[in-house]
Structure formats: structure tokens, C-alpha cells
Enzyme design. Sequence first.
Site, PDB file in Angstrom:
ATOM      1  N   LYS A 122      16.450  24.928  16.320  1.00 28.92           N
ATOM      2  CA  LYS A 122      14.996  25.893  16.432  1.00 28.92           C
ATOM      3  C   LYS A 122      14.117  24.743  17.729  1.00 28.92           C
ATOM      4  O   LYS A 122      13.919  23.896  17.690  1.00 28.92           O
ATOM      5  CB  LYS A 122      14.471  26.006  15.398  1.00 28.92           C
ATOM      6  CG  LYS A 122      12.781  26.428  15.564  1.00 28.92           C
ATOM      7  CD  LYS A 122      12.292  26.300  14.090  1.00 28.92           C
ATOM      8  CE  LYS A 122      10.543  26.723  14.208  1.00 28.92           C
ATOM      9  NZ  LYS A 122       9.867  26.825  12.899  1.00 28.92           N
ATOM     10  N   ASP A 128       3.720  25.798  17.567  1.00 26.57           N
ATOM     11  CA  ASP A 128       3.722  26.842  16.535  1.00 26.57           C
ATOM     12  C   ASP A 128       2.334  27.205  16.224  1.00 26.57           C
ATOM     13  O   ASP A 128       1.987  26.065  15.320  1.00 26.57           O
ATOM     14  CB  ASP A 128       4.754  26.334  15.502  1.00 26.57           C
ATOM     15  CG  ASP A 128       4.581  27.497  14.501  1.00 26.57           C
ATOM     16  OD1 ASP A 128       4.268  28.552  14.517  1.00 26.57           O
ATOM     17  OD2 ASP A 128       5.288  27.270  13.336  1.00 26.57           O
ATOM     18  N   LYS A 143      -2.166  29.399  11.756  1.00 26.86           N
ATOM     19  CA  LYS A 143      -2.215  28.326  10.829  1.00 26.86           C
ATOM     20  C   LYS A 143      -3.636  27.869  10.645  1.00 26.86           C
ATOM     21  O   LYS A 143      -4.498  27.892  11.630  1.00 26.86           O
ATOM     22  CB  LYS A 143      -1.400  27.369  11.182  1.00 26.86           C
ATOM     23  CG  LYS A 143       0.135  27.358  11.321  1.00 26.86           C
ATOM     24  CD  LYS A 143       0.803  26.238  11.862  1.00 26.86           C
ATOM     25  CE  LYS A 143       2.288  26.472  11.948  1.00 26.86           C
ATOM     26  NZ  LYS A 143       3.095  26.577  10.442  1.00 26.86           N
ATOM     27  N   ASP A 168       7.552  21.324  16.557  1.00 24.58           N
ATOM     28  CA  ASP A 168       8.375  22.282  15.919  1.00 24.58           C
ATOM     29  C   ASP A 168       9.719  22.618  16.974  1.00 24.58           C
ATOM     30  O   ASP A 168      10.446  23.470  16.603  1.00 24.58           O
ATOM     31  CB  ASP A 168       7.553  23.467  15.994  1.00 24.58           C
ATOM     32  CG  ASP A 168       7.883  24.513  14.658  1.00 24.58           C
ATOM     33  OD1 ASP A 168       8.592  23.976  13.919  1.00 24.58           O
ATOM     34  OD2 ASP A 168       7.434  25.579  14.673  1.00 24.58           O
ATOM     35  N   ASP A 228       4.102  33.641  11.331  1.00 23.97           N
ATOM     36  CA  ASP A 228       4.160  32.265  11.052  1.00 23.97           C
ATOM     37  C   ASP A 228       5.754  31.606  10.552  1.00 23.97           C
ATOM     38  O   ASP A 228       6.076  30.821  10.630  1.00 23.97           O
ATOM     39  CB  ASP A 228       3.141  31.462  10.306  1.00 23.97           C
ATOM     40  CG  ASP A 228       2.949  29.921  10.392  1.00 23.97           C
ATOM     41  OD1 ASP A 228       3.814  29.648  11.308  1.00 23.97           O
ATOM     42  OD2 ASP A 228       2.328  29.283   9.455  1.00 23.97           O
ATOM     43  N   GLU A 256       8.373  32.229  12.122  1.00 21.79           N
ATOM     44  CA  GLU A 256       8.857  32.778  13.300  1.00 21.79           C
ATOM     45  C   GLU A 256      10.175  31.966  13.659  1.00 21.79           C
ATOM     46  O   GLU A 256      11.064  32.736  14.413  1.00 21.79           O
ATOM     47  CB  GLU A 256       7.976  32.318  14.552  1.00 21.79           C
ATOM     48  CG  GLU A 256       7.928  30.914  15.183  1.00 21.79           C
ATOM     49  CD  GLU A 256       7.537  29.750  14.109  1.00 21.79           C
ATOM     50  OE1 GLU A 256       6.850  30.273  13.082  1.00 21.79           O
ATOM     51  OE2 GLU A 256       7.592  28.641  14.136  1.00 21.79           O
ATOM     52  N   ARG A 258      12.853  31.482  11.688  1.00 21.09           N
ATOM     53  CA  ARG A 258      14.113  32.195  11.327  1.00 21.09           C
ATOM     54  C   ARG A 258      14.453  33.512  12.393  1.00 21.09           C
ATOM     55  O   ARG A 258      15.561  33.757  12.555  1.00 21.09           O
ATOM     56  CB  ARG A 258      14.102  32.584  10.013  1.00 21.09           C
ATOM     57  CG  ARG A 258      12.487  33.586   9.826  1.00 21.09           C
ATOM     58  CD  ARG A 258      12.402  33.572   8.517  1.00 21.09           C
ATOM     59  NE  ARG A 258      11.814  32.361   7.928  1.00 21.09           N
ATOM     60  CZ  ARG A 258      10.992  32.094   6.758  1.00 21.09           C
ATOM     61  NH1 ARG A 258      11.525  33.087   5.851  1.00 21.09           N
ATOM     62  NH2 ARG A 258      10.418  31.035   6.492  1.00 21.09           N
TER      63      ARG A 258
END
Length: 474
Positions: free
Chosen positions: A241, A246, A253, A264, A323, A325, A327
Site C-alpha cells: 500500500k 491519508d 480523520k 501511509d 478512511d 482506503e 484495502r
Amino acid sequence: MPSLKLDVRSSAIGNPDLITFFTKGSPLPAGVPAEEFDGATLGHVLLRDKGQRTLVVGLGDKAKIEPDTLRRAAGAGVKHLLKLGSKEIALDLTAFPEHVGPAVEGALLASYKFEGFGKDATKRTRGVLARLQVLVKENEVTQARLAAVETEKVGAIINTIRGLGNLPGNMFTPAILAEKAQELAKGHGLTVKVWDERALKRDGFGGILAVGQGSVHPPRLIQIEYRGGGKRETPLALIGKAVTFDTGGISIKPGAQMDEMKFDKMGGLAVLGMMLAAAELKLPINLVGLIPSAENMPGPDAYRPGDIITTRDGKTIEVLNTDAEGRIILVDAIAHARLTHKPSAIIEFSTLTGACIMALGHQRAGLFTSDEKWRAAFIAAGQLTGERVWALPIDEEYKEAVLSEIATAKNTSFREGSACASASFIKLWAEETPFVHIDIAGTAWTTKPPAYLEGGATGFGVRLTLQALRAGLS
Ligand code: BES
Ligand code: MN
Ligand code: ZN
């Protein structure tokens, strides 16, 4: 990266500063008062003789020495000397020939420092390690040289990855990552393919596009191929990933520590590092690395809760929280790996869930797999490399939680057990292919670094995976 000269010899040349190691109870070197130093782990004493410095680092009890002891001790020693301005260091490993690898690793990882962008950034706060000499007994030089040279290659790659990881979101977008990956991978003789927005649309990567559509910095998918094995041998897929920042998107968030979400992208960078290292070490296997990359932003074009997304293999996702995201971009890459490369296994790394940090803290990454062989390989590799993992459950009992009434799966469910449910969501896209998910949310960066690292990106996963792969080969 300024290049570092490394040699393994039986006696030092020139006038390097010296690091020697002592275990509890062994005779102290001349000039060290017993009341000041008892050889306790990572305790140290600095001796000066004219221009030359000798740093004596404690290893604790001889019986308890592990690879990580030398890794930490060498790292602590190098950091200490670099602060004093050292440029040339010799590591005296005559008493520890079996730990040359970890000691060199600790020294190299400790030599990296993120200087930042302040107005004094060019005025370095410490020395740059220009030369590292490793001292062993004459008859052990050849063996030690093999270990040191391999470790040096991997250490340099990890430091490069850490440098990229520490860059903030405005300086490191998916397109910049793709360019960097291309540049680095080509330098190592790897084959790279990059999907831009148009290509992602053409090939049906609905997940990567959805997560990236709220940002002015468009998403990318990066594929790196390494062929060190047989022509017909199926490759292993490594997937990481790389969300360059993010914010959480529309499900935004809270503000506290949101800056840390520049990290991230570390799963993707770890995969880049693994591919570069596999090529450097000429591993006799075939690998395909896939790095889906997007910036997760809110905005007029952003994807939203309630959206239904169609991924690369036609499976669908009901978005309940923008959030979650990681996956979504990961399963697109996994579907592509399965359909195009038919890999023998899929190993995936991601800063996936806060829940994994709640479960394991920052000490260990979460290991999720139903494959006994890979589970054992990663646990053993974690012990050896100091990049430790802990197995958590995946699949059947947790799958229920992510099934959707109106799509293949929904991207969030309950808070309870959500690290496991998230892993189980991703596994749906691997179908029958053996699957390993490693949640590095708690280990990809650090504010409490071990002695051989500093705060910031750790490069976690590269050493771990190389060790697991090599163990599988022998
Ligand atoms: N990148 C985060 C996970 C994360 C959080 C990593 C904190 C490291 C530190 C991921 O995209 C995320 O936001 N996950 C959510 C999922 C939730 C909305 C179901 C989480 O873990 O809170
Ligand atoms: Mn998120
Ligand atoms: Zn994320």
C-alpha cells in the site's frame, strides 16, 4: 546517497575511530575504570588517545547475546561517534565473527539521518560515515566479507527507502513515487510498468481510481518484475500500500497527528526495497512487485460513503468509510496479480489499521495468513532480523463481518476485531491463492527508535521478507 566505502580486514588501516564490544565480566581495556563501566547492554565508555577515539560498547551477558544485541550495539556506537564528527569507523568484531551481518546492518542503518528542510539543513549536525572497516581474524576475513557485502547492499537500499518515506505529502505524490521507482528499478536491471489514470481506467482498476479521484495528484499502479528463477516458474507476488497521504477523505480523520499519515506509503516503499534487494542479491526466484498508489483527499470529486466500486476482477465494494482506503487500492492490485501473473503466493504489506496498533503496539507487526509454511517462515525471520511479527487470525470467522447485502464486500464493519476483519476483506480478492497480509501500521515509522534507527520511517519489512524468502530457498 553518498557512497560509503566498506572493507573487511584483519587490522585497521588509516586512522579510523574504533568501536569495540565488551561482555560483562571480561577484562576491561586499559584506561577504563571498573566503577564506570560494567559491560551492561549498550552502556559505553569513550577513550581518547591523541587524535584517535575508541568507543567501548557493552553487550551484557555473554550467554544472552543474539543477532539483535550486536545490531543494536553497533548502531548505538556508530550514532555516538557520528555525533562527535567521526567519518571513518572500524568495528572490532574479532570476538563475534558469527554476528558480522547484524553488526554491519546496525552500523549502516544508524548512519542514515533525515536532515529535513530547515534553513540549517545543509549545516549537518553530525558526521557522514564515509568509510566503515570491519575487523575480524585473518582466517575469517573471506566469510565475513560475504556477509558484510550483502548486508551493505540491503542497508543502502533500506536507507534510500527511509529517505523517501520521510518526505512529506507535498513532495511525494503517486506520480513522483512512480518516477522514483522507475529510476531505481531500472538502475537495478528490473522491468517496470506504470499505469497512469488513463491506463487504470482502460484496465478497470476501479478501486485505485476511486480512492485517488479526490486528489489533484492522480493515482498510479507500479509493477516491478524480477526474474531470477526458472523461465516457467510461477512468480511470488509482493504487494504494498502506497497512500502518499491519508486524510481519511470525506470520512476525514481528526487533526491530531494527521501529519504522520505521510507514512501511509511505507508498505509500497517496502515492496520497492524488496525488489531492489532481490535484484542486488540475485535471488534465484521470480518476483512481481505491485504498488498501488493514491492520495486520499476530500473534495468535490472525492469518492463518498455509499459509493459502489467495481474492482479489476469485477468484484464490487460497498464504501462505508472513505478512511478504510488501503484495502480498496490493495484488492485491485491483488486481482491484477491473480489474473495476470497467477502467482504461487501473494504477500502484502500495509499500514492498514489503527486496530493492529491497539493489539500489538509498536513492537510487532500483525501477521495474517492461513498458510502454515509462510507463517512459520515470517515468525522465524522476525526473530533473526529484529523485525518481529505476531500471528493474528484471518478468514472464516471474520469474513461474515465484511460481507455486504449489495456488493461483494463492505469496506468497514465493527470496531471489535477490525484488524482481522480488514485482513479477511483483502483475502477475498486473493481467492484460492495462498495469501499473507502483514499489517505494519505500528512498525512502519517510529518515535521511539531502537539503537540502530532514528525517529521516522523504519523501512520495516525489507529485511524481514528477504530473510523469509531466503530461508524458503535453502
Ligand atoms: N492508514 C490508516 C491506518 C493507520 C492509522 C495506520 C494510524 C497507522 C496509524 C488506514 O487507512 C485507516 O485509516 N484505517 C482506519 C480504518 C477504519 C476507518 C475502519 C482505522 O484503522 O482507523
Ligand atoms: Mn485511512
Ligand atoms: Zn491509510
